[in-house]
Design a protein around this motif. Structure first.
Motif, PDB file in Angstrom:
ATOM      1  N   MET A  91       0.854  -1.167   0.000  1.00  0.00           N
ATOM      2  CA  MET A  91       0.000   0.000   0.000  1.00  0.00           C
ATOM      3  C   MET A  91       0.897   1.226   0.000  1.00  0.00           C
ATOM      4  SD  MET A  91      -2.510   1.300   3.056  1.00  0.00           S
ATOM      5  CE  MET A  91      -3.152  -0.331   3.222  1.00  0.00           C
ATOM      6  N   SER A  92       0.618   2.156  -0.857  1.00  0.00           N
ATOM      7  CA  SER A  92       1.375   3.397  -0.838  1.00  0.00           C
ATOM      8  C   SER A  92       0.446   4.530  -0.439  1.00  0.00           C
ATOM      9  CB  SER A  92       1.996   3.681  -2.198  1.00  0.00           C
ATOM     10  OG  SER A  92       1.005   3.997  -3.128  1.00  0.00           O
ATOM     11  N   VAL A  93       0.986   5.473   0.274  1.00  0.00           N
ATOM     12  CA  VAL A  93       0.209   6.605   0.743  1.00  0.00           C
ATOM     13  C   VAL A  93       0.976   7.866   0.406  1.00  0.00           C
ATOM     14  CG1 VAL A  93      -0.770   7.729   2.767  1.00  0.00           C
ATOM     15  CG2 VAL A  93      -0.730   5.251   2.629  1.00  0.00           C
ATOM     16  N   GLN A  94       0.284   8.827  -0.167  1.00  0.00           N
ATOM     17  CA  GLN A  94       0.939  10.065  -0.526  1.00  0.00           C
ATOM     18  C   GLN A  94       0.600  11.138   0.485  1.00  0.00           C
ATOM     19  OE1 GLN A  94      -0.297  11.011  -4.458  1.00  0.00           O
ATOM     20  NE2 GLN A  94       0.519   9.141  -5.328  1.00  0.00           N
ATOM     21  N   HIS A  95       1.611  11.794   0.971  1.00  0.00           N
ATOM     22  CA  HIS A  95       1.475  13.012   1.756  1.00  0.00           C
ATOM     23  C   HIS A  95       0.611  12.878   3.014  1.00  0.00           C
ATOM     24  CE1 HIS A  95       3.435  14.746  -1.661  1.00  0.00           C
ATOM     25  NE2 HIS A  95       2.448  14.392  -2.442  1.00  0.00           N
ATOM     26  N   LEU A  96       0.871  11.896   3.836  1.00  0.00           N
ATOM     27  CA  LEU A  96       0.237  11.886   5.155  1.00  0.00           C
ATOM     28  C   LEU A  96       0.953  12.941   5.975  1.00  0.00           C
ATOM     29  CD1 LEU A  96      -0.333   8.170   6.082  1.00  0.00           C
ATOM     30  CD2 LEU A  96      -1.988   9.865   5.378  1.00  0.00           C
ATOM     31  N   THR A  97       0.215  13.934   6.408  1.00  0.00           N
ATOM     32  CA  THR A  97       0.868  15.089   7.003  1.00  0.00           C
ATOM     33  C   THR A  97       0.813  15.132   8.513  1.00  0.00           C
ATOM     34  OG1 THR A  97      -1.173  16.350   6.724  1.00  0.00           O
ATOM     35  CG2 THR A  97       0.465  16.490   4.959  1.00  0.00           C
ATOM     36  N   THR A  98      -0.043  14.376   9.144  1.00  0.00           N
ATOM     37  CA  THR A  98      -0.146  14.470  10.597  1.00  0.00           C
ATOM     38  C   THR A  98      -0.154  13.097  11.235  1.00  0.00           C
ATOM     39  OG1 THR A  98      -2.554  14.390  10.656  1.00  0.00           O
ATOM     40  CG2 THR A  98      -1.546  16.571  10.380  1.00  0.00           C
ATOM     41  N   ASP A  99       0.165  13.081  12.507  1.00  0.00           N
ATOM     42  CA  ASP A  99       0.102  11.845  13.276  1.00  0.00           C
ATOM     43  C   ASP A  99      -1.322  11.310  13.298  1.00  0.00           C
ATOM     44  OD1 ASP A  99       1.233   9.858  15.097  1.00  0.00           O
ATOM     45  OD2 ASP A  99      -0.003  10.865  16.613  1.00  0.00           O
ATOM     46  N   HIS A 100      -2.292  12.201  13.354  1.00  0.00           N
ATOM     47  CA  HIS A 100      -3.705  11.807  13.364  1.00  0.00           C
ATOM     48  C   HIS A 100      -4.038  11.000  12.097  1.00  0.00           C
ATOM     49  CE1 HIS A 100      -8.027  12.178  14.126  1.00  0.00           C
ATOM     50  NE2 HIS A 100      -8.153  12.495  12.839  1.00  0.00           N
ATOM     51  N   GLU A 101      -3.599  11.470  10.944  1.00  0.00           N
ATOM     52  CA  GLU A 101      -3.871  10.765   9.692  1.00  0.00           C
ATOM     53  C   GLU A 101      -3.155   9.419   9.653  1.00  0.00           C
ATOM     54  OE1 GLU A 101      -2.601  13.929   7.169  1.00  0.00           O
ATOM     55  OE2 GLU A 101      -4.663  14.393   6.579  1.00  0.00           O
ATOM     56  N   TYR A 102      -1.935   9.382  10.160  1.00  0.00           N
ATOM     57  CA  TYR A 102      -1.189   8.129  10.197  1.00  0.00           C
ATOM     58  C   TYR A 102      -1.897   7.117  11.099  1.00  0.00           C
ATOM     59  CZ  TYR A 102       2.419   4.707  11.155  1.00  0.00           C
ATOM     60  OH  TYR A 102       3.098   3.527  11.303  1.00  0.00           O
ATOM     61  N   ARG A 103      -2.340   7.552  12.276  1.00  0.00           N
ATOM     62  CA  ARG A 103      -3.051   6.640  13.180  1.00  0.00           C
ATOM     63  C   ARG A 103      -4.360   6.159  12.563  1.00  0.00           C
ATOM     64  NH1 ARG A 103      -4.255   9.164  18.268  1.00  0.00           N
ATOM     65  NH2 ARG A 103      -4.058  11.140  17.203  1.00  0.00           N
ATOM     66  N   LEU A 104      -5.026   7.037  11.827  1.00  0.00           N
ATOM     67  CA  LEU A 104      -6.252   6.654  11.135  1.00  0.00           C
ATOM     68  C   LEU A 104      -5.956   5.584  10.083  1.00  0.00           C
ATOM     69  CD1 LEU A 104      -9.285   7.216  10.913  1.00  0.00           C
ATOM     70  CD2 LEU A 104      -8.738   9.040   9.297  1.00  0.00           C
ATOM     71  N   LEU A 105      -4.904   5.765   9.315  1.00  0.00           N
ATOM     72  CA  LEU A 105      -4.510   4.778   8.316  1.00  0.00           C
ATOM     73  C   LEU A 105      -4.163   3.445   8.979  1.00  0.00           C
ATOM     74  CD1 LEU A 105      -3.707   3.906   5.436  1.00  0.00           C
ATOM     75  CD2 LEU A 105      -1.429   4.791   5.943  1.00  0.00           C
ATOM     76  N   CYS A 106      -3.405   3.483  10.060  1.00  0.00           N
ATOM     77  CA  CYS A 106      -3.037   2.249  10.767  1.00  0.00           C
ATOM     78  C   CYS A 106      -4.262   1.524  11.300  1.00  0.00           C
ATOM     79  CB  CYS A 106      -2.073   2.556  11.912  1.00  0.00           C
ATOM     80  SG  CYS A 106      -0.456   3.139  11.384  1.00  0.00           S
ATOM     81  N   GLY A 107      -5.202   2.280  11.860  1.00  0.00           N
ATOM     82  CA  GLY A 107      -6.426   1.675  12.381  1.00  0.00           C
ATOM     83  C   GLY A 107      -7.277   1.081  11.278  1.00  0.00           C
ATOM     84  N   MET A 108      -7.447   1.812  10.196  1.00  0.00           N
ATOM     85  CA  MET A 108      -8.273   1.313   9.099  1.00  0.00           C
ATOM     86  C   MET A 108      -7.632   0.111   8.440  1.00  0.00           C
ATOM     87  SD  MET A 108     -11.158   1.813   7.788  1.00  0.00           S
ATOM     88  CE  MET A 108     -11.890   0.750   6.551  1.00  0.00           C
ATOM     89  N   SER A 109      -6.315   0.120   8.297  1.00  0.00           N
ATOM     90  CA  SER A 109      -5.614  -1.027   7.703  1.00  0.00           C
ATOM     91  C   SER A 109      -5.807  -2.280   8.547  1.00  0.00           C
ATOM     92  CB  SER A 109      -4.126  -0.723   7.554  1.00  0.00           C
ATOM     93  OG  SER A 109      -3.932   0.328   6.653  1.00  0.00           O
ATOM     94  N   GLY A 110      -5.645  -2.141   9.853  1.00  0.00           N
ATOM     95  CA  GLY A 110      -5.846  -3.283  10.743  1.00  0.00           C
ATOM     96  C   GLY A 110      -7.278  -3.779  10.737  1.00  0.00           C
ATOM     97  N   TYR A 111      -8.219  -2.840  10.727  1.00  0.00           N
ATOM     98  CA  TYR A 111      -9.639  -3.207  10.693  1.00  0.00           C
ATOM     99  C   TYR A 111      -9.964  -3.942   9.388  1.00  0.00           C
ATOM    100  CZ  TYR A 111     -14.736  -2.697  10.607  1.00  0.00           C
ATOM    101  OH  TYR A 111     -16.088  -2.941  10.528  1.00  0.00           O
ATOM    102  N   LEU A 112      -9.490  -3.420   8.276  1.00  0.00           N
ATOM    103  CA  LEU A 112      -9.761  -4.054   6.991  1.00  0.00           C
ATOM    104  C   LEU A 112      -9.127  -5.442   6.925  1.00  0.00           C
ATOM    105  CD1 LEU A 112     -11.209  -3.696   4.314  1.00  0.00           C
ATOM    106  CD2 LEU A 112      -9.165  -2.559   3.434  1.00  0.00           C
TER     107      LEU A 112
END
Length: 146
Positions: free
Chosen positions: A1-22
């Motif tokens: 999975m590639s992600v472009q321009h995650l700018t905040t810790d909040h967005e990174y944590r959201l991505l980590c949570g959604m990835s684990g949930y999926l």
């Protein structure tokens, strides 16, 4: 999975949570994580290809689609390659347990007749609420840019 321009810790944590949930939903659905994708744009969404077809819609591939406004929907592919057709929405929970998603899949697959197109539920309570709901599923992600 590639992600472009995650700018905040909040967005990174959201991505980590959604990835684990999926990943957890993929296992519950009986398919591997390689069958899934996440679109981090707003509204965030996810796609999970399912094995098999519905008896009431022969010849059409099936998939689950999740988005941060409407939660999970069971969809079928169109013959023309256009948008997916929604067969059903899971309903009242934006981040239901994977076991509930599995039961949703079983319920839809057991249908013996077609039903009218459903109206989407409005489940969005904001990204802060979504992040709180995904914390238990969080898995670290390696970020790469394209």
């Amino acid at each position: 999975m590639s992600v472009q321009h995650l700018t905040t810790d909040h967005e990174y944590r959201l991505l980590c949570g959604m990835s684990g949930y999926l990943d957890a939903v993929s296992v519950a659905a009986g398919v591997g994580p390689e069958s899934s994708t996440i679109d981090f744009d707003s509204p965030m969404s996810a796609y999970l290809a399912l094995d098999g077809q519905l008896a009431v819609h022969p010849g059409r591939d099936t998939a689950l689609v999740w988005d941060e406004r409407h939660g999970w929907s069971f969809t079928i592919e169109t013959h023309s390659g256009e948008d997916l057709l929604v067969v059903a929405y899971l309903g009242d929970d934006l981040v239901p347990p994977p076991s509930r998603v599995r039961e949703f899949i079983r319920t839809i697959r057991a249908r013996t007749r077609r039903t009218p197109s459903p109206a989407p539920p409005e489940l969005n309570r904001g990204r802060a609420d979504l992040l709180a709901r995904l914390l238990d599923y969080r898995t670290p992600q390696t970020l790469s840019s394209q």
